[in-house]
Motif scaffolding. Structure first.
Motif, mmCIF file in Angstrom:
data_model
loop_
_atom_site.group_PDB
_atom_site.id
_atom_site.type_symbol
_atom_site.label_atom_id
_atom_site.label_comp_id
_atom_site.label_asym_id
_atom_site.label_seq_id
_atom_site.Cartn_x
_atom_site.Cartn_y
_atom_site.Cartn_z
ATOM 1 N N ASN A 63 0.869 -1.177 0.000
ATOM 2 C CA ASN A 63 0.000 0.000 0.000
ATOM 3 C C ASN A 63 0.904 1.224 0.000
ATOM 4 O OD1 ASN A 63 0.683 -0.714 2.837
ATOM 5 N ND2 ASN A 63 -0.525 1.111 3.331
ATOM 6 N N HIS A 64 0.370 2.353 -0.432
ATOM 7 C CA HIS A 64 1.244 3.519 -0.655
ATOM 8 C C HIS A 64 0.588 4.753 -0.054
ATOM 9 C CE1 HIS A 64 4.451 5.772 -2.157
ATOM 10 N NE2 HIS A 64 4.230 5.753 -3.456
ATOM 11 N N ILE A 65 1.068 5.177 1.135
ATOM 12 C CA ILE A 65 0.466 6.319 1.804
ATOM 13 C C ILE A 65 1.392 7.528 1.865
ATOM 14 C CG2 ILE A 65 -1.096 4.898 3.171
ATOM 15 C CD1 ILE A 65 0.775 5.167 5.529
ATOM 16 N N ALA A 66 2.696 7.327 1.669
ATOM 17 C CA ALA A 66 3.644 8.440 1.775
ATOM 18 C C ALA A 66 4.816 8.213 0.834
ATOM 19 C CB ALA A 66 4.138 8.588 3.211
ATOM 20 N N LEU A 67 5.536 9.291 0.576
ATOM 21 C CA LEU A 67 6.639 9.263 -0.381
ATOM 22 C C LEU A 67 7.690 8.220 -0.043
ATOM 23 C CD1 LEU A 67 8.079 10.642 -2.825
ATOM 24 C CD2 LEU A 67 9.145 12.189 -1.157
ATOM 25 N N MET A 215 -5.744 -7.667 -3.296
ATOM 26 C CA MET A 215 -5.908 -6.454 -2.498
ATOM 27 C C MET A 215 -6.591 -6.747 -1.168
ATOM 28 S SD MET A 215 -4.436 -4.003 -4.155
ATOM 29 C CE MET A 215 -5.048 -2.523 -3.352
ATOM 30 N N TYR A 216 -7.489 -7.694 -1.141
ATOM 31 C CA TYR A 216 -8.115 -8.067 0.129
ATOM 32 C C TYR A 216 -7.105 -8.729 1.067
ATOM 33 C CZ TYR A 216 -13.018 -6.906 -0.776
ATOM 34 O OH TYR A 216 -14.202 -6.234 -0.977
ATOM 35 N N VAL A 217 -6.165 -9.494 0.505
ATOM 36 C CA VAL A 217 -5.100 -10.057 1.338
ATOM 37 C C VAL A 217 -4.291 -8.929 1.977
ATOM 38 C CG1 VAL A 217 -2.984 -11.437 1.350
ATOM 39 C CG2 VAL A 217 -4.957 -12.204 0.006
ATOM 40 N N LEU A 218 -3.956 -7.934 1.164
ATOM 41 C CA LEU A 218 -3.221 -6.779 1.674
ATOM 42 C C LEU A 218 -4.036 -6.029 2.721
ATOM 43 C CD1 LEU A 218 -0.798 -4.853 1.586
ATOM 44 C CD2 LEU A 218 -1.846 -3.744 -0.407
#
Length: 244
Positions: A63-67, A215-218
């Motif tokens: 997942n990608h929330i920040a740089l 994506m559900y696994v993640l």
């Protein structure tokens, strides 16, 4: 990566030589360890690092929330991995030289980037790991994953390792600033899985299902407030995947 319309198998040359990048990547990892994660980022906890295989092709799905999310993973994983990143990172002032030295695979977003697909396949054929953020952009909560993750994993016959990241917002930051008073970065490496052999020539609809299952696994590794469109885990299925 927008490759929803890529359904025809291509012939990928084996032009990637992992050894060509080893020394430069080791040097950058040295800088990450002794400068990046000593002065600029606070690492709180790491779980499941043993789920990263010692050898063989794989996709690290984050997942990608920040740089700094990909940089955290480059620092933690014991193997030298190859990230996918938007083409624009090459143009950043000063820091843009880092992806060039590392050998990051540039991606032109919102289009079918066949060169990027070819680059990933070359790395996987070399038995190495590629880092992918399937949402295609940063977001505090999971957005719908692009089907590129399923396409690459199934065509490349690679394991997928889900990696959940939290606590990176506010970093990089100098020590003694507000960010350093937070709990810090938390990372969870999940159990690897692969797509069943019958899905190696998946249709567009099947790629959508395969992606959502991944994506559900993640999502299951993330705290509830980060799960976004995959918040309802009761909708998760595992028809296309098998654990490895």
């Amino acid at each position: 990566m927008a490759i929803e319309n890529v359904v025809k198998e291509s012939t990928f040359p084996t032009g990637y030589n992992h050894a060509d990048y080893e020394y430069r990547r080791r040097f950058l990892r040295f800088l990450l360890k002794y400068i990046g994660f000593t002065l600029l980022a606070k690492l709180d906890s790491v779980e499941g690092i043993e789920n990263v295989p010692a050898s063989g092709p794989a996709l690290l799905m984050i997942n990608h929330i920040a740089l700094i999310d990909p940089i955290v993973i480059l620092h933690l994983v014991p193997r030298n991995i190859v990230p996918l990143a938007k083409r624009e990172v090459y143009d950043y002032p000063v820091v843009g030289i880092i992806p060039k030295i590392w050998g990051v695979i540039p991606v032109r977003r919102e289009e079918i980037d066949r060169r990027a697909v070819q680059g990933v396949m070359e790395v996987l054929r070399a038995g190495q790991i590629v880092l992918v953020a399937p949402e295609g952009t940063r977001s505090p909560q999971l957005q719908e994953g692009k089907v590129g993750i399923a396409y690459l994993a199934s065509r490349g016959q690679a394991a997928v390792i889900p990696v959940a990241i939290d606590g990176t917002i506010g970093f990089p930051a100098l020590r003694f600033t507000a960010a350093w008073r937070s709990p810090g970065v938390r990372v969870r490496f999940g159990r690897p899985f692969q797509y069943r052999p019958e899905y190696r020539r998946a249709s567009r609809d099947q790629l959508r299902q395969m992606t959502d299952e991944a994506m559900y696994v993640l999502a299951g590794l993330l705290p509830e407030h980060r799960r976004g469109v995959y918040a309802d885990l009761s909708k998760a299925s595992q028809e296309t995947i098998e654990w490895v």
